[in-house]
Design a protein around this motif. Structure first.
Motif, PDB file in Angstrom:
ATOM      1  N   GLY A  86      23.244  14.328   6.703  1.00  0.00           N
ATOM      2  CA  GLY A  86      22.881  12.915   6.663  1.00  0.00           C
ATOM      3  C   GLY A  86      21.409  12.668   6.402  1.00  0.00           C
ATOM      4  N   ALA A  87      20.608  13.727   6.344  1.00  0.00           N
ATOM      5  CA  ALA A  87      19.172  13.559   6.141  1.00  0.00           C
ATOM      6  C   ALA A  87      18.889  13.071   4.726  1.00  0.00           C
ATOM      7  CB  ALA A  87      18.452  14.888   6.386  1.00  0.00           C
ATOM      8  N   HIS A  88      17.919  12.219   4.588  1.00  0.00           N
ATOM      9  CA  HIS A  88      17.437  11.708   3.297  1.00  0.00           C
ATOM     10  C   HIS A  88      18.460  10.837   2.573  1.00  0.00           C
ATOM     11  CE1 HIS A  88      14.424  14.794   3.981  1.00  0.00           C
ATOM     12  NE2 HIS A  88      15.356  15.727   3.894  1.00  0.00           N
ATOM     13  N   SER A  89      19.575  10.501   3.198  1.00  0.00           N
ATOM     14  CA  SER A  89      20.592   9.724   2.501  1.00  0.00           C
ATOM     15  C   SER A  89      20.173   8.258   2.403  1.00  0.00           C
ATOM     16  CB  SER A  89      21.950   9.827   3.211  1.00  0.00           C
ATOM     17  OG  SER A  89      21.884   9.236   4.493  1.00  0.00           O
ATOM     18  N   ILE A  90      20.610   7.625   1.345  1.00  0.00           N
ATOM     19  CA  ILE A  90      20.312   6.216   1.119  1.00  0.00           C
ATOM     20  C   ILE A  90      21.642   5.475   1.084  1.00  0.00           C
ATOM     21  CG2 ILE A  90      19.317   4.524  -0.452  1.00  0.00           C
ATOM     22  CD1 ILE A  90      17.504   6.706  -1.510  1.00  0.00           C
TER      23      ILE A  90
ATOM     24  N   VAL B  37      27.801   7.887  -1.233  1.00  0.00           N
ATOM     25  CA  VAL B  37      26.555   8.208  -0.538  1.00  0.00           C
ATOM     26  C   VAL B  37      26.803   9.481   0.254  1.00  0.00           C
ATOM     27  CG1 VAL B  37      24.820   7.394   1.088  1.00  0.00           C
ATOM     28  CG2 VAL B  37      26.022   5.755  -0.357  1.00  0.00           C
ATOM     29  N   LEU B  38      26.318  10.596  -0.252  1.00  0.00           N
ATOM     30  CA  LEU B  38      26.572  11.879   0.388  1.00  0.00           C
ATOM     31  C   LEU B  38      26.082  11.874   1.829  1.00  0.00           C
ATOM     32  CD1 LEU B  38      27.548  14.809   0.034  1.00  0.00           C
ATOM     33  CD2 LEU B  38      25.232  15.402  -0.690  1.00  0.00           C
ATOM     34  N   GLY B  39      26.992  12.160   2.747  1.00  0.00           N
ATOM     35  CA  GLY B  39      26.632  12.241   4.149  1.00  0.00           C
ATOM     36  C   GLY B  39      26.648  10.920   4.889  1.00  0.00           C
ATOM     37  N   GLU B  40      27.105   9.829   4.225  1.00  0.00           N
ATOM     38  CA  GLU B  40      27.090   8.526   4.916  1.00  0.00           C
ATOM     39  C   GLU B  40      28.058   8.550   6.105  1.00  0.00           C
ATOM     40  OE1 GLU B  40      29.558   6.112   4.978  1.00  0.00           O
ATOM     41  OE2 GLU B  40      31.043   6.928   3.597  1.00  0.00           O
ATOM     42  N   PRO B  41      27.668   7.917   7.206  1.00  0.00           N
ATOM     43  CA  PRO B  41      28.459   8.001   8.435  1.00  0.00           C
ATOM     44  C   PRO B  41      29.555   6.952   8.566  1.00  0.00           C
ATOM     45  CG  PRO B  41      26.386   6.884   8.889  1.00  0.00           C
ATOM     46  CD  PRO B  41      26.352   7.270   7.436  1.00  0.00           C
ATOM     47  N   GLN B  42      29.534   5.876   7.756  1.00  0.00           N
ATOM     48  CA  GLN B  42      30.484   4.778   7.954  1.00  0.00           C
ATOM     49  C   GLN B  42      31.932   5.214   7.760  1.00  0.00           C
ATOM     50  OE1 GLN B  42      27.648   4.234   6.051  1.00  0.00           O
ATOM     51  NE2 GLN B  42      26.607   3.097   7.678  1.00  0.00           N
TER      52      GLN B  42
ATOM     53  N   SER C 192      33.654  14.012   6.838  1.00  0.00           N
ATOM     54  CA  SER C 192      32.291  14.545   6.984  1.00  0.00           C
ATOM     55  C   SER C 192      31.295  13.892   6.041  1.00  0.00           C
ATOM     56  CB  SER C 192      32.303  16.064   6.735  1.00  0.00           C
ATOM     57  OG  SER C 192      33.165  16.712   7.643  1.00  0.00           O
ATOM     58  N   GLY C 193      31.765  12.986   5.180  1.00  0.00           N
ATOM     59  CA  GLY C 193      30.862  12.308   4.255  1.00  0.00           C
ATOM     60  C   GLY C 193      30.549  13.089   3.007  1.00  0.00           C
ATOM     61  N   LEU C 194      31.285  14.176   2.739  1.00  0.00           N
ATOM     62  CA  LEU C 194      31.018  14.997   1.565  1.00  0.00           C
ATOM     63  C   LEU C 194      31.676  14.448   0.312  1.00  0.00           C
ATOM     64  CD1 LEU C 194      30.059  16.990   3.772  1.00  0.00           C
ATOM     65  CD2 LEU C 194      30.975  18.828   2.355  1.00  0.00           C
ATOM     66  N   ASP C 195      32.617  13.516   0.468  1.00  0.00           N
ATOM     67  CA  ASP C 195      33.338  12.980  -0.682  1.00  0.00           C
ATOM     68  C   ASP C 195      32.945  11.530  -0.941  1.00  0.00           C
ATOM     69  OD1 ASP C 195      35.507  13.756  -2.615  1.00  0.00           O
ATOM     70  OD2 ASP C 195      36.445  11.949  -1.799  1.00  0.00           O
TER      71      ASP C 195
END
Length: 426
Positions: free
Chosen positions: A158-162, A110-115, A104-107
């Protein structure tokens, strides 16, 4: 049957140690085969390796964990004690929760990154190709993907993630007054370089060049951005031409050495050069960072940049954790049920054997001319006697306390609709 995970990541291990345990996608299959062949019981196994983590997930006997640590330490050329000091081990619900959080990108850095979700799916396919996936890990990862999808669609994680690629552009913008006046070199042609090229192309740099070991793959990426392509072998002689260098290859050794950068600095007459090494293991020798006019960043150096906007996503994290909790509970319920499977299989095999015996006896009686009614009566009586024999024997054996416990169990199993009132209330 236990599910367990062993891993190191960007929060537990430094970059150079992570580099010792980095596996390219085409290395996963032979690596898994090597691991499983070293274990007596051949557990289900999956290996996930990214720039931020290396994790082994297994379904099998937890006693294999110690051997796996020693095997992995030997593979990375470090002592088991050193690996243990930087590794984490998780079992059952904790392992499942970790897998769901990673998907889920929580770990992630980049918090929430989809890759990471795509990388997990690639790891699962490689494990399947290696014959290392089984029912338990298949369920774990399919549920991980489902949870990750729900987190994506139900929260703003995933919002605001860089991304690391976007962070590279942001840092370059702090060094160069106008990114449209710089020449950018991308070393490699994988997913991370693709993302970096996309972000830099949006700033319309003066020129973009892709250097790759395989020219055909480099041309494919360069063609999308109107960039030049060059052979990796030409990099040392042309390095001085570029103001920014973004590198991410699967090389196990640095491909941009200190000497090559020193020569480039002299030819550039000390004009600054911005360099980002997104590879694990490193593509650029770490000593390069100490050269004057060189601004070198690694994936770990970018960590503070990608934290921007993290506070805005904390509410989404709380929502995601609720979804993950439900997923963990459902998986553990399924896993608990799986523990009864061997007993169920034994019961089915036993009843099939009894049924075959009684049918064979019935056929013999029919062949002798016995009436159908008599044969059916004998068949049904034979089956019920076989099914009840063990329960009746237990009811007559042991002390009074054991017989009482057996009586309650037998009543639940065979007298569901006729339980005494006092037993129904228990």
């Amino acid at each position: 049957m236990s599910v367990w995970a062993l891993g190191i990541n960007h929060t537990t291990a430094p970059l150079d140690l992570r580099g010792r345990f980095a596996f390219a996608l085409d290395q996963i299959e032979p690596t898994l085969k090597g691991l499983r062949s070293s274990l007596a019981r051949q557990p289900e196994a999956t290996l996930l390796s990214t720039c931020n983590r290396t994790e082994i997930y297994c379904a099998g006997d937890r006693s294999d964990l110690g051997h796996t640590i020693e095997w992995l330490a030997q593979h990375g050329g470090v002592s088991p004690a050193l690996l243990r000091s930087h590794a984490y081990t998780l079992e059952n619900d904790h392992a499942a929760r970790h897998a769901f959080r990673v998907a889920s990108g929580l770990d992630s850095m980049v918090l929430g990154e989809p890759q990471i979700l795509g990388q997990m799916k690639d790891a699962v396919r490689a494990a399947e190709d290696a014959g290392a996936m089984g029912t338990t890990l298949h369920q774990l990862f399919q549920r991980s993907f489902a949870v990750a999808k729900e987190v994506r669609t139900s929260t703003e994680i995933g919002a605001h993630s860089i991304s690391l690629a976007a962070a590279s552009v942001r840092l370059a913008g702090q060094l160069f007054e106008d990114l449209s006046d710089i020449k950018v070199l991308f070393v490699g042609a994988g997913e991370m370089i693709d993302l970096a090229a996309t972000h830099f192309a949006a700033k319309n740099p003066k020129a973009m060049t892709v250097a790759n070991r395989t020219l055909e793959r480099g041309e494919k990426l360069a063609g999308r951005f109107g960039a030049e392509v060059m052979r990796l072998a030409d990099l040392p002689s042309r390095l001085h031409e570029f103001d920014a260098v973004i590198s991410c290859t699967a090389s196990t050794l640095p491909i941009i050495g200190l000497g090559a950068v020193e020569r480039a600095v002299k030819l550039r007459k000390h004009r600054p050069m911005f360099m980002v090494d997104l590879a694990v293991p490193r593509d650029i020798e770490p000593e390069v960072k100490d050269l004057p006019d060189i601004y070198l960043y690694t994936v770990d150096d970018l960590a503070h940049v990608v934290q921007t906007g993290k506070d805005n996503r904390q509410a989404a994290v709380a929502q995601a954790e609720v979804i993950i909790d439900a997923g963990v509970q459902n998986f553990m319920h399924w896993l608990d049920q799986r523990r009864s499977v061997p007993l169920i299989q034994q019961l089915n095999a036993q009843t099939d054997e009894w049924r075959a015996l009684e049918i064979a006896r019935a056929k013999k009686l029919l062949a002798k001319g016995e009436s159908v009614d008599d044969v059916l009566e004998a068949l049904s009586r034979g089956l019920t006697q076989k099914m009840l024999h063990g329960a009746l024997a237990e009811l007559h054996a042991g002390n009074a306390e054991n017989r009482e416990a057996t009586a309650q169990t037998v009543s639940r199993l065979f007298l569901r609709g006729n339980l005494p009132k006092e037993q129904k209330e228990r």
